[in-house]
Write a protein that holds these residues in place. Sequence first.
Motif: not given
Length: 188
Positions: A35-41, A49-58
């Motif tokens: 969760r914290a990874l997604f909080a650091v811009p 993760l975007e390369g794998f189409s993994v999104r924060q909401a998911d």
Amino acid sequence: MFERFTEKARTVVVLAQQDARQRGDSAIDTGHVLRALFAVPDNLAIMVLEGFSVRQADVEADLAARPETAPDGSAADADALAALGIDLDEVRRRVEEAFGPGALDRPRSPKRRWIGGHIPFAKEAKKALELSLREALRMRHNYIGTEHMLLGMVHGEGIAHDVLVARGVQLDVARVIVEELLRGRRAG
């Protein structure tokens, strides 16, 4: 080991601790770190993760859907109890029969709070951080960045590993993406 962490990686650790504290958890697990990874811009882990189409909401939904675990790592939900032959509805009925209706609906005692100090890392989170160091050394980097933390979680075990693998994140492919992103940053 923490002296090797980049500023963003250190921020992830601090935010993971804050997340665990806000949730009243007694240890920082890999879910808190993820969760914290997604909080650091603007960090490399999120780009991977975007390369794998993994999104924060998911990821948030996946983490929320996971059953809570007891300190020994065992699932604490009704399905797990049923697998052991324990009918939670029958237990509730008997408790209410003995102590009155709603006896189990009273507020729970607060979870253990860590006052003024650091919340410890759970075993799998420690292992993921150790693996992040190994990933950095494997890539011949003298620092540990968010990308190494992500690789450590994918390489390791725990809730973040399970969520990431279920979302299709593969360790070898993630390593290649990290190398390509770093090459691109050096060239640009």
